[in-house]
Design a protein around this motif. Structure first.
Motif: not given
Length: 449
Positions: A349-360, A399-408
């Motif tokens: 979505d061309r939004a930044f990705l700035i977040d802690r990794h959910p598994e690490h 908006v900048v969360r870890w969001r793999p659902e947007t890449a399915v």
């Protein structure tokens, strides 16, 4: 699993010494963190960093209506902060040139798109440009000599212009070092080849010489190179653009000084010559290039692998010269003195990705500039530091969360609302060896980027 405790003596490892890595190091040091180390295989500025450039566009867009979407609000928040930093932070102030920006199109469809989505003439100081003479009047006589066929533009003078990204990055690097940040760069000891995993967490990074760098907190901010170090669940697409320079005489450079940026959303843009080498930067505009190869970790799938090259495809040169023929035909056939491909990383979505990794939990991701990262340099490190400290403002955090659902089922060939060229994402794998420029090596060696 919760992130480990954070205090000013915590060891923090920043992977990547580009635009965001240097900004992050600077802001962490300013907040009093005493044990910050930055790793990068290249020196500062890196030859593959998107921010290693003599100039980048800086433009703050006001929100268009009373009910903008969350992404627009988040982006406006970041750019408003960045503009304040360019104007007031002594580390960055010398490198912002508030010369104004002209946004334009040259087909009816693109002009309608600009009017609908790119500008809001009810706000700001927009001047509408309808004729070739209108465009010429924005610059000194003899600069714009073209006929601007079918063009229409909007000229904004305030809060817009260009930044000397390379010098700004070097300034941030120097100040971060002065404040105690350790940079391990331009050496195999800074070339991260993998993350270190322990008990389900990331506890450091391993470099090409075999060194293991342990840390309490790890920040992955390696731009387009981040994709090779972590499975982003298709959230990152390394994408490249093409730029070229034309050598000007000292007299020309003086006449072209303090010009507004001229940007056609489908043809390209140029900025005033840089003060050191007297070179005019021209970029052709297009949805981007990828370098698609089979993905070794996901059989049957592909990935885009960045590489450095100080040449551009001949088709990109032709597009740049076509832009010049519309605007400055007196320069359209002048030889290029420099060219290179420039990598960034697109999120879906061309939004930044700035977040802690959910598994690490010890791993913070700070990537996804998506073509807008360099102009954020003065303050993006502050937002990244906020995320590390767990106090990123709520609206921005979503908006900048870890969001793999947007890449399915992600369409790797999506133009992502970019225009120009063949109106599709191109593949460097389709560019044959004899289809690249061959700019004089003597000229190229004079460049520092």
């Amino acid at each position: 699993m919760l992130p480990p405790p954070l205090n000013h003596t915590s060891s923090i490892l920043v992977i990547g010494a580009g635009t965001w890595g240097c900004s992050t190091a600077l802001h962490l040091a300013r907040r009093g963190y005493k044990n910050v180390t930055v790793l990068d295989p290249y020196g500062v500025p890196s030859p593959i960093a998107a921010g290693n450039d003599v100039n980048k566009i800086m433009e703050h867009k006001e929100l268009r209506d009373s009910n903008p979407d969350a992404r627009s609000i988040a982006f406006a928040t970041c750019t408003r902060a960045a503009l304040n930093g360019w104007k007031n932070d002594p580390v960055f102030m010398p490198f912002f040139h508030e010369t104004g920006v002209i946004v334009s199109g040259s087909t009816p469809d693109l002009i309608r798109h600009i009017e609908k989505d790119e500008i809001d003439s009810s706000k700001g100081d927009f001047i509408t440009l309808k004729t070739a003479q209108d465009f010429r009047n924005t610059m000194p006589p003899g600069v714009l000599t073209g006929d601007f066929p079918g063009w229409k533009g909007w000229f904004s003078k305030e809060g817009a212009g260009w930044i000397h990204a390379q010098k700004a990055m070097l300034s941030a690097h120097r100040e971060a070092k002065r404040l105690g940040v350790k940079f391990v760069v331009d050496d195999p000891t800074g070339n991260v080849v993998g993350l270190i995993y322990q008990n389900g967490d990331v506890t450091g990074a391993k470099t090409a010489d075999g060194t293991v760098h342990r840390a309490d907190q790890v920040i992955l901010a390696a731009g387009a190179g981040s994709d090779r170090l972590l499975d982003f669940k298709k959230q990152l697409r390394p994408t490249a653009w093409t730029l070229s320079h034309i050598r000007m005489t000292p007299e020309e450079a003086k006449r072209y000084r303090d010009l507004p940026v001229l940007f056609n959303i489908a043809k390209g843009f140029f900025m005033e010559p840089d003060e050191d080498n007297h070179e005019l930067k021209i970029c052709d505009e297009h949805p981007g290039y990828c370098n698609f190869i089979p993905d070794p970790n996901h059989p049957g799938e592909k990935r885009s692998l960045p590489f450095a090259k100080h040449q551009i495809p001949l088709e990109a040169e032709a597009r740049a010269r076509d832009f010049l023929r519309d605007t400055m035909p007196h320069l359209a056939d002048r030889p290029f003195s420099f060219a290179r491909i420039c990598w960034d990383a697109d999120t879906p979505d061309r939004a930044f990705l700035i977040d802690r990794h959910p598994e690490h939990p010890s791993l913070l991701i700070a990537v996804g500039g998506s073509g807008n990262g360099a102009m954020q340099m003065p303050t993006i490190g502050g937002f990244i530091s906020d995320a590390l400290e767990g106090k990123l403002q709520k609206e921005l955090k979503y908006v900048v969360r870890w969001r793999p659902e947007t890449a399915v089922d992600r369409d790797w060939h999506s133009t992502q609302n970019r225009f120009g060229g063949p109106d599709k994402v191109m593949d460097f794998q389709d560019v044959k060896e004899n289809e690249w420029t061959r700019i004089n090596e003597t000229e190229k060696s004079k460049k520092s980027i």
